[in-house]
Design an enzyme around this catalytic site. Sequence first.
Site, short mmCIF file in Angstrom:
data_model
loop_
_atom_site.label_atom_id
_atom_site.label_comp_id
_atom_site.label_asym_id
_atom_site.label_seq_id
_atom_site.Cartn_x
_atom_site.Cartn_y
_atom_site.Cartn_z
N GLY A 76 0.83 -1.20 0.00
CA GLY A 76 0.00 0.00 0.00
C GLY A 76 0.87 1.25 0.00
O GLY A 76 0.51 2.26 -0.60
N SER A 77 2.00 1.17 0.69
CA SER A 77 2.92 2.32 0.72
C SER A 77 3.44 2.60 -0.69
O SER A 77 3.54 3.77 -1.11
CB SER A 77 4.11 2.04 1.64
OG SER A 77 3.64 1.72 2.92
N ASP A 113 -7.40 1.44 4.27
CA ASP A 113 -8.11 0.87 5.41
C ASP A 113 -9.62 0.84 5.19
O ASP A 113 -10.37 0.63 6.15
CB ASP A 113 -7.82 1.71 6.67
CG ASP A 113 -6.34 1.72 7.01
OD1 ASP A 113 -5.62 0.85 6.50
OD2 ASP A 113 -5.92 2.61 7.78
N HIS A 128 -5.50 -5.83 6.49
CA HIS A 128 -6.46 -5.09 5.66
C HIS A 128 -7.64 -5.97 5.21
O HIS A 128 -7.67 -7.16 5.48
CB HIS A 128 -5.72 -4.43 4.50
CG HIS A 128 -4.74 -3.41 5.01
ND1 HIS A 128 -4.98 -2.05 5.00
CD2 HIS A 128 -3.53 -3.56 5.60
CE1 HIS A 128 -3.96 -1.42 5.56
NE2 HIS A 128 -3.07 -2.31 5.93
N SER A 180 -4.16 -1.31 0.35
CA SER A 180 -3.11 -2.20 0.89
C SER A 180 -3.69 -3.60 1.07
O SER A 180 -4.85 -3.74 1.47
CB SER A 180 -2.62 -1.69 2.24
OG SER A 180 -1.86 -2.69 2.90
N ASN A 228 10.79 -0.25 -9.39
CA ASN A 228 10.11 -1.51 -9.67
C ASN A 228 9.27 -1.81 -8.45
O ASN A 228 9.80 -2.19 -7.39
CB ASN A 228 11.12 -2.64 -9.92
CG ASN A 228 10.40 -3.98 -10.08
OD1 ASN A 228 9.16 -4.04 -9.97
ND2 ASN A 228 11.12 -5.04 -10.32
C1 LIG Z 1 -3.94 4.37 5.80
C2 LIG Z 1 -2.77 3.52 5.40
N1 LIG Z 1 -2.10 3.84 4.29
C3 LIG Z 1 -1.05 3.10 3.86
C4 LIG Z 1 -0.65 1.98 4.55
C5 LIG Z 1 0.54 1.21 4.05
O1 LIG Z 1 0.20 -0.06 3.56
P1 LIG Z 1 1.34 -1.19 3.45
O2 LIG Z 1 1.57 -1.73 4.83
O3 LIG Z 1 0.75 -2.23 2.53
O4 LIG Z 1 2.55 -0.57 2.88
C6 LIG Z 1 -1.32 1.61 5.71
C7 LIG Z 1 -0.86 0.42 6.44
O5 LIG Z 1 -1.52 -0.15 7.27
C8 LIG Z 1 -2.41 2.39 6.15
O6 LIG Z 1 -3.10 2.08 7.25
#
Ligand SMILES: Cc1ncc(COP(=O)(O)O)c(C=O)c1O
Length: 433
Positions: free
Chosen positions: A83-84, A191, A217, A212, A285
């Site tokens: 998600g990041s 979320d 999730h 994510s 990537n």
């Molecule tokens: C609101 C929100 N954005 C982004 C992320 C990042 O997701 P990931 O852990 O898949 O990188 C999270 C992670 O829990 C999140 O709660």
Amino acid sequence: MGEDKDAILELVRKYHRDQRVDGFVPGTTPVLTSGAVLEESDRVALVEAALEMRIAAGPSARRFEREFSRYFGLRKAHLTNSGSSANLLALSALTSPQLGDARLRPGDEVITAAAGFPTTVNPVLQNGLKPVFVDVELGTYNPTPERIAEAIGPRTRAIMTAHALGNPFAVAEVAALAREHDLYLIEDNCDAVGSLYQGRLTGTFGHFATVSFYPAHHITFGEGGCVLTNDLGLARLVESIRDWGRDCWCEPGEDDRCLKRFDQQLGSLPRGYDHKYIFSHVGYNLKSTDLHASIGLSQLQRVDEFGEARRRNWRLLRDGLDGLDGLLLPEPTPGSDPSWFGFVLTVQPDAPYTRQELVAFLEGRRIATRRFFGGNLTRHPAYADVEYRIAGDLSVSDIITQHTFWIGVYPGITGEMIQYVVDSIREFVAKHR
Ligand SMILES: Cc1ncc(COP(=O)(O)O)c(C=O)c1O
């Protein structure tokens, strides 16, 4: 071959059914905040992809992207490895030189909530842009459209913020604001998959939505994420930046989809330079794999069922904890129907007990708790030396940093567990009058 595969998958099904699931023992079995809810079909899907050695992105990844975009009613989805990464990609796409004057440039401002998860904000900094932090409301834990409107300045170009723990921010109003001021809107929907605002799925209002698939999730395949958009031009930019920055859009193993692989002149390269190796962005990537996407396809079948379980568990907690002294209970944003990520509790600053005491009591009973992610992000060492602007004050984010935490509503939590949580909190509050 086919027979061997059927036999192996049959064994996998049996293996899954033979896994012992212990009953719930209050005080012994942990009540988690979140976790992967994986079934037989997920295990079979993963083993099937493994048997076929589909270790990179391939047909399952493409199919997941098609089905996930269809779920949202959007035109394009791009799978990522988290998600990041999805957040990084969405914002980076808006800095593409291919957008001309519409691109975000270094020093441009992006409005975001001060209280939340860091990787909603980090892409702003990673792209040389400036976060403008706004405070959130107690109860909904989202910034209001009014606060966002007040934060808009001459260099503000985008709004990028999350639906807090599944609770939609007033996204129709924020999208209208974005249109009025010619701002981009990125919904961090990590979320909130399945949450509704005015009857419409969150993630469908902005230029981009991100998701994510980490185990906490709504649906999961370990590590993973997705960028969604209805704009085919923006989707192309996402794809390029996700895939090393390449200009070419052939699938792996495919050649010459553009029909001019050896017949283009870009940059100052010689004419006819192989399009497969022409780079139009400073990319990354951030791709995912078929192993992940195969579980994703299986999980996607249950996205509505998971959402119902989350809503049911949240409602049971909300009703069970109603009226307790010293606790501020969560509220859905008016007009919304959240597919909750968690159940947020704030211990009133003047309560006869503290958050620390309540959390210690719950953890002692094996009821897991989590903070509202980073709370006020500006208080973290990571942001000590970065340039940002604060619009208004962050007094609620500070309250959250001190007094807020959340407990689980995910589908792995049963009605029996919820009753145990409710009884425990009630007992704690009764002892602290
Ligand atoms: C609101 C929100 N954005 C982004 C992320 C990042 O997701 P990931 O852990 O898949 O990188 C999270 C992670 O829990 C999140 O709660």
